[in-house]
Design an enzyme around this catalytic site. Structure first.
Site, short mmCIF file in Angstrom:
data_model
loop_
_atom_site.label_atom_id
_atom_site.label_comp_id
_atom_site.label_asym_id
_atom_site.label_seq_id
_atom_site.Cartn_x
_atom_site.Cartn_y
_atom_site.Cartn_z
N HIS B 146 -50.62 47.36 31.65
CA HIS B 146 -52.30 47.44 32.00
C HIS B 146 -52.46 47.90 30.72
CE1 HIS B 146 -56.14 48.05 34.18
NE2 HIS B 146 -56.22 47.34 34.88
N GLU B 301 -56.69 38.00 40.00
CA GLU B 301 -57.16 39.57 40.81
C GLU B 301 -58.43 39.02 40.10
OE1 GLU B 301 -54.08 43.25 39.87
OE2 GLU B 301 -55.40 42.50 38.31
#
Lengths: 133, 340
Positions: B146, B301
């Site tokens: 991430h 997501e």
């Protein structure tokens, strides 16, 4: 902070007790955190609450407010509320409206930021007129 | 015959608004995801959806497994959290972090998830100690990449060295598409306006974000230019989010780790009138993973709930599935046409 702030204080969050009042709050993160990762401040009708007279309750367990940073084993499930028990104030009147300013700081334990590597601070302040139950 | 394709999946993370509202039980949420045909894969965040996680009762385990089976989902990924700052007085030690993750690995095993998402707060020493547990539990550890963890970030490089040394099929990566963005999401920029940020400041932020300079240099330039225009420290703090949340890694950089990719986080924020995600080049990213041989799940997501409640998670995941499906079918058709 964002739209999840809308769930911090529900309309029925404020309740009168014989020794003061309780204020229920929910977290504005997307997942559960333990109480150690939270800190809060409440102002009622412009009056800050004396924290030495406050207890925090989660999962039916009650602790002095000052203990919160140590409560890393007391989890607040994301859809559950925690309750502040505020004593030593004039009991609130049921049915009356009060102005509540509530600041909730979350210390996100898996996101470390800055040179010191401190947990990310996700802070939200909500102000709401609540009718005391 | 057509080759197998990358599979679609939904992460329950996408429904933060719906879940936090308290109006849905886990069964109702999963039922809605099924009704909208947003499988086959399902991804669950332990600390979001399961009370008491990772210490789950036998009843909870039976219930969750029943729901997955009843709605015909394929368990794709369970998300662990690596909460090293759970204590306020100090960070967890290496040993304590290992002990924190072990029950989460077993939760994945008991719930039937083949992959457990882990986070970069687990240092290589932690991961090394977890490998025997992961092998015993038959659960792959997928390190989420991430932003700001680009594949050449020093911490990621150290982890890749460990992966090479351990050479275990139980160690992998979960690239998050928020690391390879083409522009800052509009929803984020709109949220800046709510704190009084001017259009001029937003334009400067967008311009600096596009520069090929390290993130700290971007913070510095923004500080200087925004201050000169009278921006307040809280406003500059919010604008800094644009640099810290949105990565600019070249999509081709993922190629190096595709063989170790065990799951994909299809992060998204919003759509234009054509159903495309303006801030993330899905066609380019999915092509890179498909051509690199990845055939696992891409999990939807939706993270727009961090800035806006204009849309439901359900409608956004529907749009995301439609976009990914269109792109993946197109890629597959072209490959099929080439091989016949």
């Amino acid at each position: 902070m964002g739209p999840l702030d809308n769930f911090i204080l529900a309309d029925d969050a404020l309740q009168a007790t014989p020794t003061g009042f309780t204020l229920q709050f929910h977290s504005h993160w997307y997942r559960s955190l333990p109480l150690s990762c939270m800190s809060c401040k409440a102002i009622i009708n412009g009056q800050a609450i004396d924290e030495s007279e406050v207890f925090i309750e989660a999962n039916g367990n009650k602790y002095p407010f000052s203990e919160m940073p140590n409560l890393y084993k007391e989890w607040l499930f994301i859809t559950d509320g925690a309750r502040l028990h505020v004593n030593g104030v004039e009991p609130l009147q049921k049915g009356k409206q009060y102005n509540i300013e509530f600041k909730l700081d979350l210390f996100i334990p898996y996101i470390l930021v800055g040179r010191e590597g401190n947990p990310l601070l996700a802070s939200s302040t909500v102000t709401k007129q609540l009718t005391c139950n | 015959m057509k080759h197998p394709n990358i599979k679609l999946c939904t992460s329950l993370f996408s429904f933060a608004l719906e879940w936090n509202s308290g109006k849905y039980s886990l069964e109702q949420l999963m039922s809605k995801v099924r009704e909208l045909n947003l499988g086959p894969g399902i991804e669950i965040i332990g600390f979001q959806s399961l009370k008491g996680f990772p210490y789950l009762s036998d009843n909870t385990i039976v219930d969750v497994r029943r729901l997955i089976e009843q709605f015909g989902f394929e368990p794709a990924c369970l998300d662990a959290n690596v909460d090293v700052a759970i204590r306020r007085d100090r960070l967890l030690t290496i040993e304590e972090t290992v002990e924190y993750i072990i029950p989460q690995i077993w939760a994945a095993n008991k719930l039937g998830f083949p992959v457990l998402r882990v986070q970069m707060t687990a240092k290589p020493e932690v991961i090394k100690k977890l490998v025997p547990v992961a092998e015993k539990a038959n659960v792959k550890l997928g390190m989420e990449l991430h932003t700001p963890y680009l594949i050449d970030h020093p911490a990621v490089v150290a982890l890749r060295e460990l992966y090479e040394e351990m050479d275990s099929p139980f160690l992998g990566f979960i690239p998050d598409f928020g690391t390879s963005m083409r522009q800052i999401p509009d929803a984020l920029l709109h949220s800046f306006r709510e704190v009084g940020v001017t259009d001029e400041l937003i334009a400067i932020t967008k311009e600096i974000w596009q520069k090929d300079i390290p993130t700290p240099a971007k913070f510095g330039e923004l500080q200087e230019r925004a201050s000169a225009l009278g921006a307040t420290p809280p406003q500059i703090g919010r604008l800094n989010m644009a640099f810290s949340m949105n990565g600019r890694q070249d999509v081709n950089a993922w190629k190096e780790i595709i063989p170790q990719t065990v799951h994909l986080h299809g992060k998204f924020y919003g759509f234009d009138e054509h159903g495309d995600e303006p801030s993330i080049d899905y066609a380019a990213i999915l092509k890179v993973f498909y051509e690199g041989g990845y055939r696992g799940y891409v999990s939807s997501e939706y993270e727009g709930t961090a800035f806006t409640d204009e849309f439901t998670g359900f409608e956004m995941v529907q749009k995301h599935h439609a976009l990914c499906k269109k792109i993946l079918e197109n890629i597959q058709e072209k490959e099929y046409a080439r091989t016949v």
